[in-house]
Design an enzyme around this catalytic site. Structure first.
Site, PDB file in Angstrom:
ATOM      1  N   LYS A   1       7.051  -3.866 -11.064  1.00  0.00           N
ATOM      2  CA  LYS A   1       7.747  -4.200  -9.727  1.00  0.00           C
ATOM      3  C   LYS A   1       8.851  -5.282  -9.764  1.00  0.00           C
ATOM      4  O   LYS A   1       9.959  -5.248  -9.455  1.00  0.00           O
ATOM      5  CB  LYS A   1       6.623  -4.476  -8.670  1.00  0.00           C
ATOM      6  CG  LYS A   1       5.708  -3.597  -8.412  1.00  0.00           C
ATOM      7  CD  LYS A   1       4.645  -3.767  -7.425  1.00  0.00           C
ATOM      8  CE  LYS A   1       4.004  -5.058  -7.605  1.00  0.00           C
ATOM      9  NZ  LYS A   1       2.974  -4.913  -8.728  1.00  0.00           N
TER      10      LYS A   1
ATOM     11  N   SER B   1     -13.013   6.802   2.372  1.00  0.00           N
ATOM     12  CA  SER B   1     -12.608   8.007   1.659  1.00  0.00           C
ATOM     13  C   SER B   1     -13.876   8.625   0.819  1.00  0.00           C
ATOM     14  O   SER B   1     -13.751   9.976   0.564  1.00  0.00           O
ATOM     15  CB  SER B   1     -11.482   7.539   0.561  1.00  0.00           C
ATOM     16  OG  SER B   1     -11.839   6.777  -0.631  1.00  0.00           O
TER      17      SER B   1
ATOM     18  N   LYS C   1      -6.136   8.223  -8.307  1.00  0.00           N
ATOM     19  CA  LYS C   1      -7.702   8.869  -8.043  1.00  0.00           C
ATOM     20  C   LYS C   1      -7.735  10.162  -9.232  1.00  0.00           C
ATOM     21  O   LYS C   1      -8.613  10.226  -9.888  1.00  0.00           O
ATOM     22  CB  LYS C   1      -8.103   9.345  -6.805  1.00  0.00           C
ATOM     23  CG  LYS C   1      -8.286   8.231  -5.888  1.00  0.00           C
ATOM     24  CD  LYS C   1      -8.547   8.676  -4.622  1.00  0.00           C
ATOM     25  CE  LYS C   1      -9.050   7.593  -3.569  1.00  0.00           C
ATOM     26  NZ  LYS C   1      -9.222   7.942  -2.313  1.00  0.00           N
TER      27      LYS C   1
END
Length: 817
Positions: A394, A712, A755
């Protein structure tokens, strides 16, 4: 003028250098020799910082070996030597060219051995001489000389007599004005009758530099020399009178504050007499800088007003430095100064690709911005916020953006920032006040349109007693307001709209909602293994080879080795840990190279394990489906995605429900929803109600020391509970993620890319997701999801249809008995 307290052959004072001397009165007036008696050759004695005049006696301490040899040779002979001053007294061993050409023939009157074992020689000047030619320089200088005319008065006139009287009177006045000169000095001058000796005696004692005294010695006409001496005496008296005037003005007790004030007054008066002062130079310098500024009219008007105020201030006042620093800040800011953007989009694309692999979304956004500016000619800079785990590039991306746009790069770390004045600055009336860091950074960048990286914006500490810096950033990062940013120190608006702000954050959770709303959020998810390997090949390996001074072919990293490093020695979303791991291997090889030990250039897994030790991270593996109630879930963490095992067991009891594994409130609520939903739909799954009443349920998630939270895992809880109550097997190599509601809906969740990366590492083949997460899959390059099968579901029952097999586990529990 400078005299010792006693004039005569008294040498009680220790003499510690060649240049220290005491002018002495001669014993007779007739000191000069006829020109015919002056030898054609003389040994030459160089003097440092001293000029000897005819007739004057001075003692000198002999220190140099050459000088000692010369004195020893002449003291038993005719005792005549040539004495000439050095041009530079700092030269320890002068050459012939380092001496003035005019000096004095001197007579060695006496050689004295002092108590400190040094040798002091008393010499008396005789005739002025000029050096014609060097004869030898060892063991000391010897030169061919020429006698210069003696100092005689051709005609004694009234004018000359008046001139000599003036010299005497001014010498006596100088002695009177200088408290450091004893009164005996005036008595000595009054008793000198010889004009030439009087001039020489006063010249020798004059408080003037070496060059001035040498110029007096070189003047042949006694009349001209007398006039020049009178002028130098006049200047010395003026300085003494000025010094006494200053001292009369500032008669105070000499404590530190008053002493400083006294010295400042002296300096100011001297500077006024010289016609200039640092105060005036400061103002002149500010005016010159102001002529080159392209600032708005209101800023120009403010500057001129404040500059006028500065010119009326006393430089010794405390407010002066405050006012000067403020004006200096104004003129050093880059008002309306911009760097020219490079609109070559292909070149920009190449630069961005060179510095970073992947990150296509952010690269496209930069190219879009460039394209619009090229078409329109002007555009408010976007305010981007790059959100992602540590080590994904970043911050370094900000540098690449600056390079691609051909702009200056500025980075401001916001981690731990807690004071609003760090952004807005302090009011200039405070001691130590300064502008905020935004303005300070622009001052350093010297351009008003840099790429400005606000690093770690999610780490700003808000709501402190010093103010809320997050709220102060609202104006900075609002495209509608930052064209008129107000800094408390400047007290005038500054345009920030041309700056391209790039904020970075690890999570959006801690960012102020209003601040988040002002930024364009771009998510930078973690890298897949394939991406990490490419980054290692393109960027990390070349960088480490260069930093360690090792040629590329010395160490060969093949793809299986890089896979081993990524898989078993790092556990991160970014590549910072991988970079350190590669550096460690190269350092090991660097040591072997220096110790001249042989090694294979190509790394093997055995060599890798020897250097790095056993694997630090064991690869997550999907568990078998031999046991009911164990399901593989997918989770997101700050360092990337992980697989999560939901373990469920039941035992005879009274219908209790227990959860362990350091679960957060949201995760506990998800488990409760799954359990209640299962009980509500037990009939559809052929589960008897007695099972819920006479069996206790225990849900556990391994790695209990690690906190876990989030919604989740809802479908994973539901599948695990359904499996344990139906005793059906779960499909192997299957993982899932999604939020469950009591209406049976499967809601979308975040962190899908991370994931999926975790699922591939664990050798998962099928993944269940919410239908609304299908869009996230489309954003991932197809080559990275090759070999994975995705099931998109809308309700909980669809999950069970896919996840649970019809086959039951070995020795299933019979709830009806």
């Amino acid at each position: 003028m400078s005299f010792k307290k006693e004039i005569g052959f008294q040498l009680a004072d220790n003499l510690d250098a060649d240049t220290e001397f005491i002018p002495l009165m001669p014993q007779q007036e007739d000191f000069a020799m006829d020109e015919s008696e002056v030898p054609e050759e003389l040994p030459i004695l160089p003097l440092r910082n001293t000029v000897l005049f005819p007739g004057v006696m001075i003692p000198i301490t002999v220190g140099r070996d050459k000088s000692t040899k010369l004195i020893n040779d002449v003291k038993n002979g005719n005792k005549l030597i040539g004495v000439v001053a050095q041009k530079d007294g700092n030269i320890e061993e002068p050459e012939f060219k380092d001496l003035f050409t005019v000096g004095v023939m001197a007579y060695v009157v006496k050689v004295l051995k002092m108590p400190d074992d040094s040798t002091t020689v008393i010499i008396q000047g005789r005739n002025r001489i000029s050096l014609e030619e060097e004869i030898q320089n060892t063991p000391y200088f010897t030169a061919r000389i020429k006698a210069l005319p003696t100092d005689t008065v051709i005609e004694k006139s009234d004018k000359f007599t008046a001139l000599m009287d003036s010299i005497k009177d001014m010498s006596l006045k100088a002695i009177k004005l200088n408290p450091n000169i004893p009164g005996d000095a005036g008595f000595a001058i009054k008793n000198i009758d010889s004009p030439s000796f009087l001039i020489n005696f006063i010249s020798s004692n004059l408080n003037s530099g070496l060059q001035d005294k040498q110029s007096l010695l070189e003047v042949e006409s006694l009349d001209i020399r007398a006039n020049r001496l009178l002028s130098m005496l006049s200047k010395e008296i003026q300085m003494l009178e000025l010094k006494n005037q200053i001292q009369d003005k500032v008669k105070t007790d000499l404590d530190k504050q008053q002493r400083d004030y006294f010295l400042n007054q002296q300096m100011k008066t001297i500077q006024d007499e010289l016609g200039g002062s640092p105060h005036e130079e400061d103002i002149k310098d500010l005016k010159e800088k102001a002529t080159k500024k392209m600032w708005p009219d209101n800023v120009k008007e403010l500057f001129e007003k404040e500059l006028d105020k500065l010119s009326r201030m006393n430089p010794s006042a405390a407010e002066y430095s405050i006012q000067y620093n403020y004006l200096e800040t104004l003129v050093e800011l880059p008002w309306n100064e911009f760097s020219n953007d490079d609109f070559d989009l292909k070149k920009a694309q190449v630069i961005l690709d060179e510095d970073h692999y992947g990150l296509d979304k952010i690269k496209d956004r930069i190219l879009e911005y460039l394209a619009v500016i090229k078409l329109k000619g002007d555009m408010k800079s976007p305010i981007l916020c790059l959100v992602g785990p540590p080590g994904v590039g970043k911050t370094s991306l900000g540098k690449s953006i600056a390079r691609a746009l051909n702009r200056e790069y500025v980075r401001m770390a916001l981690g731990g920032l807690r004071d609003e004045s760090e952004i807005r600055g302090h009011r200039k009336t405070y001691i130590g006040a300064m502008p905020g860091r935004i303005i300070q950074s622009l001052k350093k960048a010297k351009k008003s349109n840099p790429v400005f990286v606000l690093d770690e914006i999610d780490k700003v500490n808000g709501n402190q007693f010093q103010g809320d810096p997050a709220s102060a950033l609202l104006e900075v990062l609002d495209p509608e307001q930052n064209s008129a940013f107000y800094d408390n120190y400047l007290e005038v608006e500054y345009d920030l709209s041309k700056i391209m702000f790039v904020a970075t954050a690890n999570s959006l959770t801690n960012i102020h909602p209003a601040l988040r709303d002002r930024m364009e959020i771009i998510n930078l998810s973690g890298y897949l293994m394939e991406e990490k390997i490419e980054i290692a090949k393109r960027h990390l390996l070349p960088k480490q080879f260069e930093e360690h001074g090792i040629k590329k072919k010395t160490i060969v990293f093949k793809k299986p080795i890089l896979e081993e490093l990524v898989d078993k020695y790092t556990s991160e979303s970014g590549v910072r840990g991988l970079d350190k791991t590669i550096a460690k291997i190269i350092r090991n090889r660097a040591k072997l190279i220096v110790m001249e030990e042989k090694f294979d250039a190509e790394l093997t897994k055995e060599t890798l394990h020897k250097i790095m030790g056993p694997p630090m991270f064991q690869k997550d593996k999907a568990i078998d489906n031999g046991q009911a109630g164990v399901v593989t879930g997918l989770a997101w963490t700050s360092v990337g995605g992980v697989i999560l095992f939901i373990e469920t067991s039941i035992s005879k009891g009274k219908g209790g429900f227990t959860m362990t594994g350091s679960l957060g409130d949201v995760m506990k609520e998800s488990a409760t929803v799954a359990y209640k939903f299962l009980r509500a739909h037990a009939q559809e799954l052929d589960i008897p109600q007695i099972a819920f009443e006479k069996y206790d349920v225990h849900i556990h998630i391994p790695e209990g020391a690690t906190p876990k939270d989030g919604p989740s895992a809802g479908v994973t809880f539901f599948t695990a509970l359904a499996s344990v109550f139906t005793q059906r097997k779960v499909k192997s190599k299957l993982a899932m993620t999604g939020e469950l509601t009591l209406r049976s809906k499967v809601l979308p969740v975040g962190g899908i890319k991370e994931k999926i990366l975790a699922a591939k590492r664990a050798n998962i083949k099928e993944i269940i997701l919410s239908k609304e997460n299908q869009k996230d899959i489309f954003e991932i390059n197809e080559k990275y999801i090759k070999g994975l099968k995705f099931h998109y579901v809308d309700n909980a029952m669809e999950v069970l249809d896919i996840a649970l097999l019809k086959q039951k586990v070995v020795n299933p529990i019979d709830f009806k008995n």
